[in-house]
Write a protein that holds these residues in place. Sequence first.
Motif, short mmCIF file in Angstrom:
data_model
loop_
_atom_site.label_atom_id
_atom_site.label_comp_id
_atom_site.label_asym_id
_atom_site.label_seq_id
_atom_site.Cartn_x
_atom_site.Cartn_y
_atom_site.Cartn_z
N ALA A 87 0.82 -1.22 0.00
CA ALA A 87 0.00 0.00 0.00
C ALA A 87 0.85 1.26 0.00
N ASP A 88 1.89 1.28 0.81
CA ASP A 88 2.78 2.45 0.90
C ASP A 88 4.00 2.24 0.02
N THR A 89 3.78 2.08 -1.27
CA THR A 89 4.89 1.87 -2.18
C THR A 89 5.76 3.11 -2.26
N PHE A 90 7.05 2.88 -2.37
CA PHE A 90 8.00 3.99 -2.40
C PHE A 90 8.02 4.69 -3.76
N ALA A 91 7.39 4.09 -4.77
CA ALA A 91 7.38 4.69 -6.11
C ALA A 91 6.70 6.05 -6.10
N THR A 92 5.63 6.20 -5.31
CA THR A 92 4.93 7.49 -5.23
C THR A 92 5.84 8.56 -4.68
N TYR A 93 6.56 8.25 -3.60
CA TYR A 93 7.47 9.22 -3.01
C TYR A 93 8.63 9.55 -3.97
N TYR A 94 9.04 8.54 -4.69
CA TYR A 94 10.12 8.73 -5.67
C TYR A 94 9.70 9.72 -6.75
N LEU A 95 8.51 9.51 -7.31
CA LEU A 95 8.02 10.39 -8.37
C LEU A 95 7.79 11.81 -7.85
N ASN A 96 7.29 11.93 -6.62
CA ASN A 96 7.09 13.26 -6.04
C ASN A 96 8.43 13.98 -5.87
N SER A 97 9.44 13.28 -5.38
CA SER A 97 10.74 13.91 -5.19
C SER A 97 11.36 14.29 -6.53
N LEU A 98 11.22 13.43 -7.53
CA LEU A 98 11.75 13.75 -8.86
C LEU A 98 11.06 14.98 -9.44
N LYS A 99 9.75 15.04 -9.31
CA LYS A 99 9.01 16.19 -9.82
C LYS A 99 9.47 17.49 -9.16
N ILE A 100 9.52 17.49 -7.83
CA ILE A 100 9.89 18.70 -7.10
C ILE A 100 11.34 19.08 -7.39
#
Length: 298
Positions: A87-100
């Motif tokens: 549920a708490d996959t790190f891919a979401t955090y990865y994409l958010n950090s890349l975007k920012i």
Amino acid sequence: MEKQIAANAKPTAPHSPKVKVRMESLSQIRKIILTILMSGFALLMIMPFIWMISTSFKSPADVFTYPIQWIPSSLNWEHHIKVWSGADTFATYYLNSLKISLISTIGAVFLSAFAAYGFARIQFKGRETLFLIYLSMMMVPPQVLFVPKFLMFEWVGIYNTHWALILPGMFTIFGVFMLRQFFLSVPSEISEAAFIDGAGHLRIFFRLILPLAKPALATLAIIDFSWHWNDYENALVFLIDKDLYTVPLGLQNFILENNVDYNGMMAAATAGIIPMIIVFLVGQHYIIQGVAGSAVKG
């Protein structure tokens, strides 16, 4: 008598072959000692990263074993799989950090170059005083601005959005200072010759100054990307929704109620340093290319 003694005395030859060999030997010994010392310091610096990678493949019982088991007896991929699944996959955090990080870095490099060109190449009244006042803002601790920024973002309507991190990240005093110093080192004759040929400031900036500034731009991009990728405080203050979390905030998921999942945290941290390594390697290539291609030819 004194003349005869002076005539018989053999003058010392400071550049004789024996002296040269001795000096070269001492120089080689110094280089060897310096290389050993620097290798030792490098090993000390890299040991935490080795422990981090090693821990990500260990079982929970082997994390704090002493002496440290640098190479696990068996590679446990369970923690790396858990980081990227569930549920708490790190891919979401990865994409958010890349975007920012990417948007902030591109904006910071572009705007810093514009401001630095104005402070370095355009003559106007009070330029040096204004630059000193602007530079003095570096002495203000970022934590002091949390409350004003919170009120401003709440009023504008970007609180709890990625724009709360992106827009302030596009402005960096350090970047303006660094690029200004580089632009001042570029010979003014280049700009003067372009002015004589009828070029304006924008054309000179894009066609002459920016190509010569590749090393400084690449260096600023690497530093700024690292700042935004590792930014924890701003993300903690201005982001609430879990779907907006960045990599540093995502590491909090491994701090459980009664213990800490060190294996999962180290697996996530290992994945988190990969973009910075890639950016550094790519930026290093452009730095070398910029230094080789920025020579002024007559």
